[in-house]
Scaffold this motif. Structure first.
Motif, PDB file in Angstrom:
ATOM      1  N   PRO A 186       1.399  16.550   1.975  1.00 23.37           N
ATOM      2  CA  PRO A 186       2.659  15.796   1.916  1.00 23.37           C
ATOM      3  C   PRO A 186       2.577  14.641   0.846  1.00 23.37           C
ATOM      4  O   PRO A 186       3.559  14.134   0.542  1.00 23.37           O
ATOM      5  N   GLY A 187       1.190  14.364   0.357  1.00 19.20           N
ATOM      6  CA  GLY A 187       1.469  13.335  -0.742  1.00 19.20           C
ATOM      7  C   GLY A 187       2.353  11.943  -0.496  1.00 19.20           C
ATOM      8  O   GLY A 187       1.990  11.496   0.585  1.00 19.20           O
ATOM      9  N   VAL A 188       2.779  11.824  -1.335  1.00 19.48           N
ATOM     10  CA  VAL A 188       3.663  10.645  -1.371  1.00 19.48           C
ATOM     11  C   VAL A 188       4.802  10.494  -0.133  1.00 19.48           C
ATOM     12  O   VAL A 188       5.275   9.407   0.406  1.00 19.48           O
ATOM     13  N   GLY A 233     -12.277  15.320   1.147  1.00 21.35           N
ATOM     14  CA  GLY A 233     -12.715  16.115   2.141  1.00 21.35           C
ATOM     15  C   GLY A 233     -11.934  17.305   2.733  1.00 21.35           C
ATOM     16  O   GLY A 233     -11.547  18.050   1.687  1.00 21.35           O
ATOM     17  N   HIS A 234     -11.875  17.605   3.865  1.00 20.29           N
ATOM     18  CA  HIS A 234     -11.195  18.733   4.199  1.00 20.29           C
ATOM     19  C   HIS A 234     -10.264  18.609   5.601  1.00 20.29           C
ATOM     20  O   HIS A 234     -10.516  17.733   6.272  1.00 20.29           O
ATOM     21  N   ARG A 247      -7.732  15.469   0.291  1.00 23.21           N
ATOM     22  CA  ARG A 247      -7.954  13.861  -0.066  1.00 23.21           C
ATOM     23  C   ARG A 247      -7.058  12.891   0.368  1.00 23.21           C
ATOM     24  O   ARG A 247      -5.920  13.281   0.532  1.00 23.21           O
ATOM     25  N   PHE A 248      -7.514  11.879   0.878  1.00 26.54           N
ATOM     26  CA  PHE A 248      -6.684  10.742   1.172  1.00 26.54           C
ATOM     27  C   PHE A 248      -6.587   9.911  -0.120  1.00 26.54           C
ATOM     28  O   PHE A 248      -7.756   9.502  -0.621  1.00 26.54           O
ATOM     29  N   VAL A 249      -5.293   9.309  -0.588  1.00 23.64           N
ATOM     30  CA  VAL A 249      -5.277   8.675  -1.970  1.00 23.64           C
ATOM     31  C   VAL A 249      -4.556   7.303  -1.236  1.00 23.64           C
ATOM     32  O   VAL A 249      -3.606   7.424  -0.493  1.00 23.64           O
ATOM     33  N   CYS A 250      -4.980   6.159  -1.935  1.00 27.27           N
ATOM     34  CA  CYS A 250      -4.276   4.904  -1.834  1.00 27.27           C
ATOM     35  C   CYS A 250      -4.106   4.212  -3.022  1.00 27.27           C
ATOM     36  O   CYS A 250      -5.183   4.148  -3.710  1.00 27.27           O
ATOM     37  N   ASP A 277       0.691  -1.061   0.083  1.00 26.32           N
ATOM     38  CA  ASP A 277      -0.035   0.007   0.039  1.00 26.32           C
ATOM     39  C   ASP A 277       0.883   0.964   0.011  1.00 26.32           C
ATOM     40  O   ASP A 277       1.834   1.228   0.676  1.00 26.32           O
ATOM     41  N   ASP A 278       0.467   2.153  -0.980  1.00 23.99           N
ATOM     42  CA  ASP A 278       1.321   3.439  -0.800  1.00 23.99           C
ATOM     43  C   ASP A 278      -0.011   4.613  -0.764  1.00 23.99           C
ATOM     44  O   ASP A 278      -0.858   4.396  -1.606  1.00 23.99           O
ATOM     45  N   SER A 279       0.140   5.236   0.445  1.00 18.56           N
ATOM     46  CA  SER A 279      -1.238   6.034   0.776  1.00 18.56           C
ATOM     47  C   SER A 279      -0.519   7.379   1.269  1.00 18.56           C
ATOM     48  O   SER A 279       0.341   7.403   1.829  1.00 18.56           O
ATOM     49  N   GLY A 280      -1.280   8.320   1.412  1.00 18.39           N
ATOM     50  CA  GLY A 280      -1.180   9.444   1.900  1.00 18.39           C
ATOM     51  C   GLY A 280      -2.226  10.694   1.702  1.00 18.39           C
ATOM     52  O   GLY A 280      -3.191  10.451   1.095  1.00 18.39           O
ATOM     53  N   LEU A 281      -2.034  11.680   2.255  1.00 14.01           N
ATOM     54  CA  LEU A 281      -2.890  12.641   2.420  1.00 14.01           C
ATOM     55  C   LEU A 281      -2.251  13.960   1.679  1.00 14.01           C
ATOM     56  O   LEU A 281      -1.156  14.455   1.602  1.00 14.01           O
ATOM     57  N   CYS A 282      -3.248  14.463   0.635  1.00 11.69           N
ATOM     58  CA  CYS A 282      -2.814  15.279  -0.431  1.00 11.69           C
ATOM     59  C   CYS A 282      -3.722  16.518  -0.092  1.00 11.69           C
ATOM     60  O   CYS A 282      -5.031  16.595  -0.156  1.00 11.69           O
ATOM     61  N   VAL A 283      -2.973  17.782   0.450  1.00 12.55           N
ATOM     62  CA  VAL A 283      -3.678  18.989   0.732  1.00 12.55           C
ATOM     63  C   VAL A 283      -3.504  19.982  -0.425  1.00 12.55           C
ATOM     64  O   VAL A 283      -2.346  20.361  -0.908  1.00 12.55           O
TER      65      VAL A 283
END
Length: 193
Positions: A84-86, A140-141, A117-120, A71-77
């Motif tokens: 911080p994304g990847v 989301g926010h 958004r959270f991405v996975c 899994d590679d996931s992260g929070l993208c603001v």
């Protein structure tokens, strides 16, 4: 089905156990080498982790598995240009997660939109086939401050669209119906069935 999870993250192991019930998971061994993730995109990292772990397990594994899931996931603001994304796991190294969350909030420009958004991306590397990827995201926010103790990572910061609570406040059962990881996991399950 028996799967090696290419991660030592206890939170991810717990979530995958809930999302993929009936699957037996093995966590990445403590004495195994660190798994590299040097890509610029979630998909690059997920594939790199899955193939590295599969190749290592073929030589050193202690029990048979059907394949490796990473899994590679992260929070993208948005206000942080997608960060911080990847780099979510490696953001503000040396800080505990609560301090990382507060540091991220401190980086938000005053008055900026808080959309995120959270991405996975999951990569599945069967022991006898080519790796494939599955993606999921949730819009989301950011909350103005961390709230809640459920989940892990950036969950106390993220309010999914249509909700007033953060992932850190929502029950695990609710989170598993709409999270980025649950969406990617559903796509994975549909493919392996």
């Amino acid at each position: 089905m028996k799967i090696l999870l290419a991660s030592r993250n206890a939170g991810k192991l717990r979530e995958f156990g809930e999302l993929l019930q009936g699957v037996e998971f093995l966590a990445w061994p403590a004495d195994a080498p660190d798994i590299p993730e040097e890509g610029a995109f979630f998909q690059d990292n997920a594939l790199q982790k899955a193939t590295f772990a599969r190749d290592w397990w073929r030589r050193h594994g202690t029990s048979p598995v059907d394949g490796v899931l990473s899994d590679d996931s992260g929070l993208c603001v948005d206000a942080l240009w997608g960060g911080p994304g990847v780099l979510s796991a490696r953001f503000a190294p040396g800080l505990a997660q609560d301090a990382k969350n507060r540091r991220l909030l401190a980086l938000m420009p005053p008055g900026a939109a808080r959309s995120a958004r959270f991405v996975c991306v999951l990569a599945w590397a069967p022991m006898d086939g080519d790796p494939v990827t599955f993606g999921g995201s949730v819009e989301g926010h950011l909350a103005p401050e961390p709230r809640g103790s459920q989940g892990f990572g950036y969950d106390p910061l993220f309010v999914p669209e249509g909700y007033g609570q953060t992932f850190g406040e929502l029950s695990s059962a609710v989170k598993q119906t709409l999270s980025h990881r649950s969406r990617a996991s559903r796509a994975f399950l549909e493919a392996v069935r």
